[in-house]
Scaffold this motif. Structure first.
Motif: not given
Length: 170
Positions: A7, A9-10, A13-14, A83, A103-105, A108, A121-122
């Motif tokens: 992901d 953009y995830n 941003n991480s 997602d 992803t860190s969502d 998701e 996780s990211s």
């Protein structure tokens, strides 16, 4: 071959350096992420699908771009999140191949786990990419240091002695 869905953009941003870059240019942050993943995928032998969502971009159509044998970038269509794209694609792959989603969502992560994918996780992925980057660096340094070509290795001995005499006479 392991398939990794990222992901985009995830991750941007991480990851600390990508977060800093995106503050002045999203395009530069996307390109830097592509560069990281291209090296990582080639070194590890993984197939990476990097997904950037364009669900808020009016009129956008889904676009797929093959960067290399190991890396593809997908820009989703209007109204589709990264997602959603990842979930649909994992459903179509089924449980036939090893699939990992970065992803860190947390929601998701739960959904992809239910579909049989591994989740990372990211930040965990960041440390794995950084470790791999260091391993690549060490490997290339070692390769080039073994093949050092000094001038004195390429000059005839008598010419080298004459040059040395000239150097010392000054």
């Amino acid at each position: 071959m392991r398939n990794i869905f990222v992901d985009g953009y995830n991750v941007i941003n991480s990851w600390p350096e990508l977060r800093d870059i995106k503050d002045y240019s999203f395009e530069a942050a996307r390109q830097k992420l592509i560069d990281y993943l291209q090296n990582y995928a080639a070194f590890k032998g993984y197939k990476i699908i990097l997904v950037f969502d364009a669900h808020m971009v009016s009129g956008s159509l889904q676009k797929k771009e093959k960067i290399s044998e190991h890396l593809s970038v997908v820009y989703t269509k209007e109204g589709e999140t990264a997602d959603t794209y990842i979930e649909k694609t994992i459903d179509s792959i089924g449980r036939k191949t090893e699939v990992c989603v970065v992803t860190s969502d947390s929601l998701e992560q739960q959904l992809v786990f239910q579909r049989g994918a591994i989740r990372i996780s990211s930040l965990e992925f960041y440390f794995d990419v950084k470790e791999t980057e260091n391993r690549i660096s060490v490997k290339t340094q070692k390769k080039y240091s073994e093949k050092r070509h000094l001038l004195e290795d390429r000059i005839q001995k008598d010419v080298l002695e004459k040059l040395e005499k000239i150097r010392r006479s000054r």
